[in-house]
Design an enzyme around this catalytic site. Structure first.
Site, mmCIF file in Angstrom:
data_model
loop_
_atom_site.group_PDB
_atom_site.id
_atom_site.type_symbol
_atom_site.label_atom_id
_atom_site.label_comp_id
_atom_site.label_asym_id
_atom_site.label_seq_id
_atom_site.Cartn_x
_atom_site.Cartn_y
_atom_site.Cartn_z
ATOM 1 N N TYR A 1 39.403 42.730 46.466
ATOM 2 C CA TYR A 1 38.271 42.457 45.593
ATOM 3 C C TYR A 1 38.725 42.827 44.183
ATOM 4 O O TYR A 1 39.153 43.952 43.938
ATOM 5 C CB TYR A 1 37.045 43.283 46.012
ATOM 6 N N LEU B 1 29.810 49.519 38.229
ATOM 7 C CA LEU B 1 29.191 49.536 39.550
ATOM 8 C C LEU B 1 30.230 49.263 40.633
ATOM 9 O O LEU B 1 30.233 49.913 41.691
ATOM 10 C CB LEU B 1 28.055 48.502 39.599
ATOM 11 N N GLU B 2 31.107 48.294 40.412
ATOM 12 C CA GLU B 2 32.155 47.985 41.384
ATOM 13 C C GLU B 2 33.098 49.163 41.570
ATOM 14 O O GLU B 2 33.535 49.471 42.685
ATOM 15 C CB GLU B 2 32.932 46.747 40.918
ATOM 16 N N LEU B 3 33.457 49.851 40.469
ATOM 17 C CA LEU B 3 34.357 50.994 40.569
ATOM 18 C C LEU B 3 33.717 52.124 41.365
ATOM 19 O O LEU B 3 34.355 52.732 42.239
ATOM 20 C CB LEU B 3 34.724 51.476 39.162
ATOM 21 N N SER C 1 38.015 43.683 40.348
ATOM 22 C CA SER C 1 36.992 44.168 39.417
ATOM 23 C C SER C 1 37.573 44.149 38.015
ATOM 24 O O SER C 1 38.673 44.672 37.781
ATOM 25 C CB SER C 1 36.562 45.591 39.802
#
Length: 569
Positions: A423, A496-498, A425
């Site tokens: 994924y 948010l992804e991290l 980011s």
């Protein structure tokens, strides 16, 4: 007496023909297919190729006449014809002032290029007929290769003469008998040394008639001597034919000529080891002598070919030095699979020539074993090997790890239920987004064969962003964070992804976070989550143009952090 004088030549000629047929030999090369009926064709001799210059006198001697008494006999007749049309037709020769026959010799005064070709001489009597062919090659002066510009154009074979230093010698013109017999008055010969005419540079040489007398020969006198022979009386328009003698200086004739062995092997007692290959070296001096010489090895008094185990013995010889004809020769005896009983054998090196001989025995002793030397060599070899392996791993550790993974790595997609390998980011609406979409995504999907998840591309319209983000991160095996100046601002999608990836990794899930720095970021620009991840994770830096090649360090490090794919195998 008159009857014997008539019969002896005929008997000699018949014997020559009978012996030639019995031995089935061809002294003068291949037998020609076209012969006169009733004549024995001896063919064209390899040695009967006469080369002369255009305008020089040519002497064609019939090779059949080996005894002057045959030609003097009135019962034998010698005739010449010229071959044309590829040895198909014979043309009679019309004699004139420029083409004469002197006994068994055909003389061209002078020779021209139109007269080149094959000439056949026929020797016959009432019972036998023999034929032989002589080839004449007429060359132009400009086609003759000269060592120096002032060298006379010489096409005849160079005569070789060896003269001892400080001895006297007399140089005679080869094949001068025919020319002097037809010359007008006393024959005249002109000598040259390289480009200098007689008397050259000193008084140690003196011409005596057609000969050149060298009273005391020195090494500086060696080299090429040229001579110009006499012109026949009827050949006023012809030029003399130059000849060449190569005189080589050899050692003095007063020095000892017996051969001697200089040394045998490096030491008086040569150390050897059993079950190994032993090399014995013998060097000998052969002074110059016009005779045979030999150098050989014997084992227990027998030559190598007669030894019971001769397959273990072999020898080779080479010339080390040749100074004034004195040869220094080396012979190496090779004993394979040396046995303990070979120490008791009598191994001799022998040399000989016509004047004498010399023999020396090789003294052998078993080499004492030195364990300390062997241990030291073993430790040294191990140390060198370890150092070499360390250097190889330090330089090629990425390549070695990738090879190991491709052979023994386990594919994670076979053991988990996740849908994506990685994924990605990144900070939206920045240079990082262009790098992700144009470079990173293309290489990972198209080249390495990974399944890549990008939220903006793979999520369905109308969904909740936060929920989709957490779902896609959980369904991925790796979270690849592209770090840049705009990454990690509070409230951003990238932050948010991290956080989702770090939480999933901390809770013991199968997700791993990978940091990729596309652009340089100041330390104070890193948010709290990135600083924590930077301490625990390896940061892979993009080096611009240096990282564009797929064989660069960047792609190798990245591939090492990603799961094992089918392309990597």
């Amino acid at each position: 007496a008159a009857l014997l004088f008539t019969l002896v030549p005929s008997v000699v000629l018949v014997l020559v023909l009978v012996l030639g047929r019995t031995r089935r030999s061809k002294p003068f090369g291949q037998v020609s297919s076209v012969t006169e009926p009733g004549c024995r064709a001896w063919g064209q001799s390899r040695n009967q190729l006469l080369r002369v210059l255009d305008g020089d006198v040519a002497w064609l001697s019939c090779p059949l006449v080996s005894d002057p008494s045959i030609l003097n006999s009135s019962s034998h007749h010698l005739s010449w014809t010229r071959l044309s049309g590829g040895d198909v037709q014979e043309q009679p020769i019309t004699f004139s002032s420029s083409l004469v026959q002197d006994r068994h010799t055909l003389v061209l005064l002078p020779a021209s290029t139109s007269q080149a070709g094959d000439y056949r001489c026929t020797l016959r009597n009432r019972s036998v007929c023999l034929q032989a062919t002589v080839r004449l090659a007429v060359l132009q002066s400009e086609h003759v290769v000269r060592r120096v510009d002032c060298e006379p154009a010489v096409v005849a074979e160079t005569s070789q003469v060896s003269v001892p230093v400080q001895d006297g010698t007399v140089l005679e013109c080869p094949n001068l008998q025919d020319a002097t017999r037809m010359a007008a008055g006393e024959p005249s010969v002109r000598w040259l040394y390289y480009c200098e005419p007689y008397p050259f540079w000193n008084d140690s040489q003196q011409q005596d008639g057609t000969s050149l007398v060298i009273h005391i020969f020195y090494q500086r006198n060696q080299g090429l001597y040229y001579w110009h022979g006499p012109v026949p009386e009827s050949g006023a328009e012809a030029s003399d034919s130059p000849g060449r003698i190569n005189v080589t200086a050899v050692s003095q004739s007063s020095t000892p000529k017996e051969p001697s062995i200089l040394h045998l092997s490096p030491d008086p007692a040569f150390p050897v080891r059993t079950k190994s290959e032993v090399h014995l070296v013998c060097k000998a001096l052969f002074p110059h002598l016009d005779s045979w010489w030999g150098m050989w090895w014997t084992v227990d008094g027998s030559p190598l070919e007669s030894c019971p185990d001769r397959h273990r013995f072999s020898s080779s010889s080479s010339n080390l030095l040749d100074s004034l004809g004195d040869r220094t020769e080396e012979s190496v005896l090779v004993i394979r699979d040396f046995q303990t009983e070979d120490l008791q054998r009598e191994i001799n090196c022998s040399v000989a020539n016509r004047r004498g001989n010399d023999t020396r025995r090789a003294e052998l002793q078993q080499e004492a074993l030195l364990p300390s030397v062997q241990v030291g060599c073993g430790l040294g070899a191990a140390l060198v090997l370890m150092l070499l392996l360390f250097v190889i791993y330090h330089v090629f550790w990425l390549e070695l790890l990738l090879i190991y993974r491709s052979w023994f790595g386990t594919k994670e997609r076979d053991s988990d239920n996740k849908d994506y390998d990685v994924y990605i980011s990144y900070a939206r609406n920045s240079e990082d987004e262009y790098f992700v979409l144009s470079t990173l995504r293309c290489v990972l999907e198209n080249t390495f064969g990974y399944s890549v998840c990008i939220l903006d591309r793979d999520s369905l319209p109308g969904g909740v962003v936060n929920d989709d983000t957490l779902t896609f991160v959980a369904r991925s095996r790796r979270l690849l964070v592209v770090v840049g100046p705009g990454y990690g601002r509070l409230g951003s999608q990238a932050l948010l992804e991290l956080k989702a990836g770090i939480d999933n990794m901390a809770l013991g899930g199968h997700l791993r976070v990978i940091l990729v720095q596309y652009r340089r970021v100041q330390r104070q620009g890193w948010v709290k989550e990135l600083r924590r991840a930077r301490v625990a994770l390896t940061l892979i830096r993009w080096q611009g143009d240096k990282s564009k090649e797929l064989t660069s360090r960047f792609w190798k490090q990245l591939q090492l952090e990603l799961p094992v794919s089918s392309a990597s195998r």
